[in-house]
Design a protein around this motif. Structure first.
Motif, mmCIF file in Angstrom:
data_model
loop_
_atom_site.group_PDB
_atom_site.id
_atom_site.type_symbol
_atom_site.label_atom_id
_atom_site.label_comp_id
_atom_site.label_asym_id
_atom_site.label_seq_id
_atom_site.Cartn_x
_atom_site.Cartn_y
_atom_site.Cartn_z
ATOM 1 N N GLN A 113 5.477 -9.764 -0.997
ATOM 2 C CA GLN A 113 5.389 -10.683 0.134
ATOM 3 C C GLN A 113 6.573 -10.526 1.079
ATOM 4 O OE1 GLN A 113 5.054 -14.362 -2.013
ATOM 5 N NE2 GLN A 113 2.899 -14.038 -2.534
ATOM 6 N N ALA A 114 7.769 -10.365 0.516
ATOM 7 C CA ALA A 114 8.968 -10.217 1.337
ATOM 8 C C ALA A 114 8.948 -8.897 2.112
ATOM 9 C CB ALA A 114 10.210 -10.292 0.461
ATOM 10 N N LEU A 115 8.507 -7.837 1.457
ATOM 11 C CA LEU A 115 8.455 -6.531 2.122
ATOM 12 C C LEU A 115 7.427 -6.534 3.249
ATOM 13 C CD1 LEU A 115 8.694 -4.275 -1.056
ATOM 14 C CD2 LEU A 115 10.450 -4.538 0.706
ATOM 15 N N ARG A 116 6.267 -7.138 3.004
ATOM 16 C CA ARG A 116 5.245 -7.221 4.047
ATOM 17 C C ARG A 116 5.725 -8.090 5.205
ATOM 18 N NH1 ARG A 116 1.479 -3.970 5.323
ATOM 19 N NH2 ARG A 116 0.005 -5.593 5.903
ATOM 20 N N ALA A 117 6.463 -9.146 4.894
ATOM 21 C CA ALA A 117 6.965 -10.020 5.951
ATOM 22 C C ALA A 117 7.918 -9.276 6.876
ATOM 23 C CB ALA A 117 7.668 -11.232 5.335
ATOM 24 N N ARG A 118 8.560 -8.251 6.351
ATOM 25 C CA ARG A 118 9.454 -7.429 7.167
ATOM 26 C C ARG A 118 8.689 -6.384 7.979
ATOM 27 N NH1 ARG A 118 14.392 -6.055 2.877
ATOM 28 N NH2 ARG A 118 14.884 -8.221 2.351
ATOM 29 N N GLY A 119 7.375 -6.309 7.770
ATOM 30 C CA GLY A 119 6.565 -5.340 8.498
ATOM 31 C C GLY A 119 6.666 -3.930 7.947
ATOM 32 N N LEU A 120 7.097 -3.798 6.703
ATOM 33 C CA LEU A 120 7.280 -2.478 6.106
ATOM 34 C C LEU A 120 5.928 -1.911 5.663
ATOM 35 C CD1 LEU A 120 9.755 -0.650 5.259
ATOM 36 C CD2 LEU A 120 9.329 -1.483 2.954
ATOM 37 N N PRO A 121 5.593 -0.685 6.090
ATOM 38 C CA PRO A 121 4.355 -0.063 5.617
ATOM 39 C C PRO A 121 4.439 0.216 4.117
ATOM 40 C CG PRO A 121 5.187 1.057 7.583
ATOM 41 C CD PRO A 121 6.274 0.155 7.095
ATOM 42 N N LEU A 122 3.412 -0.201 3.364
ATOM 43 C CA LEU A 122 3.395 -0.059 1.916
ATOM 44 C C LEU A 122 2.164 0.725 1.468
ATOM 45 C CD1 LEU A 122 4.252 -3.726 0.808
ATOM 46 C CD2 LEU A 122 5.845 -1.815 1.095
ATOM 47 N N ALA A 123 2.379 1.595 0.480
ATOM 48 C CA ALA A 123 1.272 2.327 -0.139
ATOM 49 C C ALA A 123 1.363 2.159 -1.644
ATOM 50 C CB ALA A 123 1.316 3.813 0.233
ATOM 51 N N LEU A 124 0.215 2.010 -2.287
ATOM 52 C CA LEU A 124 0.132 1.964 -3.737
ATOM 53 C C LEU A 124 -0.407 3.309 -4.205
ATOM 54 C CD1 LEU A 124 0.451 0.069 -6.215
ATOM 55 C CD2 LEU A 124 -1.974 -0.477 -5.965
ATOM 56 N N VAL A 125 0.353 3.971 -5.075
ATOM 57 C CA VAL A 125 -0.006 5.325 -5.522
ATOM 58 C C VAL A 125 -0.034 5.323 -7.044
ATOM 59 C CG1 VAL A 125 0.551 7.768 -5.370
ATOM 60 C CG2 VAL A 125 1.169 6.245 -3.483
ATOM 61 N N THR A 126 -1.233 5.423 -7.616
ATOM 62 C CA THR A 126 -1.356 5.282 -9.060
ATOM 63 C C THR A 126 -2.267 6.338 -9.665
ATOM 64 O OG1 THR A 126 -2.079 3.795 -10.847
ATOM 65 C CG2 THR A 126 -3.194 3.556 -8.743
ATOM 66 N N ASN A 127 -1.874 6.852 -10.803
ATOM 67 C CA ASN A 127 -2.750 7.719 -11.584
ATOM 68 C C ASN A 127 -3.705 6.858 -12.393
ATOM 69 O OD1 ASN A 127 -1.498 9.982 -10.623
ATOM 70 N ND2 ASN A 127 -0.408 10.476 -12.504
ATOM 71 N N GLY A 128 -4.762 7.498 -12.912
ATOM 72 C CA GLY A 128 -5.608 6.813 -13.869
ATOM 73 C C GLY A 128 -7.048 6.632 -13.470
ATOM 74 N N ASP A 129 -7.722 5.889 -14.306
ATOM 75 C CA ASP A 129 -9.147 5.596 -14.259
ATOM 76 C C ASP A 129 -9.482 4.771 -13.013
ATOM 77 O OD1 ASP A 129 -11.550 3.896 -14.814
ATOM 78 O OD2 ASP A 129 -11.488 4.876 -16.768
ATOM 79 N N ALA A 130 -10.454 5.234 -12.226
ATOM 80 C CA ALA A 130 -10.788 4.559 -10.970
ATOM 81 C C ALA A 130 -11.241 3.121 -11.202
ATOM 82 C CB ALA A 130 -11.880 5.336 -10.233
ATOM 83 N N VAL A 131 -12.123 2.915 -12.176
ATOM 84 C CA VAL A 131 -12.663 1.576 -12.421
ATOM 85 C C VAL A 131 -11.572 0.630 -12.906
ATOM 86 C CG1 VAL A 131 -14.269 0.224 -13.821
ATOM 87 C CG2 VAL A 131 -14.995 2.418 -12.859
ATOM 88 N N GLN A 132 -10.785 1.083 -13.865
ATOM 89 C CA GLN A 132 -9.763 0.198 -14.422
ATOM 90 C C GLN A 132 -8.647 -0.092 -13.425
ATOM 91 O OE1 GLN A 132 -8.564 0.228 -18.345
ATOM 92 N NE2 GLN A 132 -10.509 0.908 -19.178
ATOM 93 N N GLN A 133 -8.215 0.925 -12.686
ATOM 94 C CA GLN A 133 -7.136 0.694 -11.727
ATOM 95 C C GLN A 133 -7.599 -0.212 -10.591
ATOM 96 O OE1 GLN A 133 -5.174 1.595 -13.984
ATOM 97 N NE2 GLN A 133 -3.692 2.631 -12.669
ATOM 98 N N ARG A 134 -8.822 0.000 -10.133
ATOM 99 C CA ARG A 134 -9.344 -0.855 -9.066
ATOM 100 C C ARG A 134 -9.507 -2.288 -9.565
ATOM 101 N NH1 ARG A 134 -8.914 -0.542 -3.813
ATOM 102 N NH2 ARG A 134 -9.287 1.715 -3.968
ATOM 103 N N ASP A 135 -9.898 -2.454 -10.820
ATOM 104 C CA ASP A 135 -10.026 -3.795 -11.396
ATOM 105 C C ASP A 135 -8.676 -4.502 -11.427
ATOM 106 O OD1 ASP A 135 -11.450 -5.913 -13.043
ATOM 107 O OD2 ASP A 135 -9.932 -5.272 -14.482
ATOM 108 N N LYS A 136 -7.621 -3.781 -11.800
ATOM 109 C CA LYS A 136 -6.282 -4.384 -11.813
ATOM 110 C C LYS A 136 -5.880 -4.841 -10.411
ATOM 111 C CE LYS A 136 -4.798 -1.139 -15.408
ATOM 112 N NZ LYS A 136 -3.964 0.050 -15.648
ATOM 113 N N ILE A 137 -6.156 -3.995 -9.437
ATOM 114 C CA ILE A 137 -5.785 -4.298 -8.048
ATOM 115 C C ILE A 137 -6.526 -5.539 -7.560
ATOM 116 C CG2 ILE A 137 -5.950 -3.453 -5.677
ATOM 117 C CD1 ILE A 137 -5.529 -0.596 -6.938
ATOM 118 N N GLU A 138 -7.822 -5.613 -7.848
ATOM 119 C CA GLU A 138 -8.624 -6.742 -7.379
ATOM 120 C C GLU A 138 -8.272 -8.023 -8.142
ATOM 121 O OE1 GLU A 138 -12.666 -5.461 -7.746
ATOM 122 O OE2 GLU A 138 -12.514 -4.064 -6.048
#
Length: 230
Positions: A113-138
């Motif tokens: 939240q603090a980083l986004r409030a500063r307007g910093l561009p953020l990317a999430l870069v993760t290895n692994g299973d598409a279904v499981q990683q997407r489930d964690k994100i959601e």
């Protein structure tokens, strides 16, 4: 810092914590008639055997339920009681328990939240299973913080391949200079990005320190994501 690439497992999300307990409980639930101490010991050895093979690790981390089933099957064979259906049951029970106990590290959301409030561009870069990683994100409502999300199982390749980091930077519209990558894996999250000109930050939550045989050094070592806000 002009942009930030973040790892997911064991960086934002406590992935490893509770794994041993979940395997133990899965054995007790699905294989109650077996010698629990022997079976849990066989599972521990099977996990090391399975993940210590680099090629198998790269291939199977995209299919985690299948990987856990193979680990359980190998453990049961080592234990002396091969049983494919039981291996499937142990893996399914373990999977459900892991999903239930995984949680974000205490400081993760406030930091995002603090980083986004500063307007910093953020990317999430993760290895692994598409279904499981997407489930964690959601499940943890993480997508809203990131301008780019790259999941190995969706993108088609994972860290430490160069095009993963380059694609994250491309989606954010930034260059490597001034971009930071933060994660718990020295090669995937630190050294590989450094070779492309990013600032590599290693999160060493347990305070283990840099391995003696490390062939490079992070630009920075932190114990908590909160240290990024200084």
């Amino acid at each position: 810092m002009k942009a930030l690439l973040l790892d997911l497992d064991d960086t934002l999300l406590d992935y490893s914590g509770g794994a041993e307990r979940c395997w133990t409980e899965a054995c007790a639930s699905a294989a109650a008639s077996h010698d629990q101490a022997r079976l849990v010991s066989a599972l521990s050895a099977s996990r090391r055997w399975f993940w210590d093979d680099p090629e198998r690790h790269r291939r199977e981390r995209r299919h985690m339920l299948r990987a856990w089933t193979q680990i359980a099957a190998h453990a049961l064979e080592s234990y002396g009681a091969p049983a494919p259906e039981l291996a499937t049951a142990i893996a399914a029970d373990f999977s459900a328990r892991r999903r239930a106990v995984m949680a974000l590290f205490p400081e993760a959301l406030a930091c995002l939240q603090a980083l986004r409030a500063r307007g910093l561009p953020l990317a999430l870069v993760t290895n692994g299973d598409a279904v499981q990683q997407r489930d964690k994100i959601e499940r943890h409502d993480l997508a809203r913080y990131f301008g780019a999300i790259l999941i190995e199982g969706e993108f088609g390749c994972g860290k430490p391949e160069e095009r993963v980091y380059r694609e994250a930077l491309r989606q954010l519209g930034v260059r490597p200079e001034g971009a930071w990558m933060v994660g718990d894996h020295l090669e995937w999250d630190v050294f590989a990005p450094q070779r492309l000109g990013l600032t590599g930050v290693w999160i060493d939550r347990g305070g283990a320190g840099l391995p003696a045989d490390a062939d490079a050094r992070p630009h920075r070592i932190i114990r908590s994501l909160s240290e990024l806000l200084g």
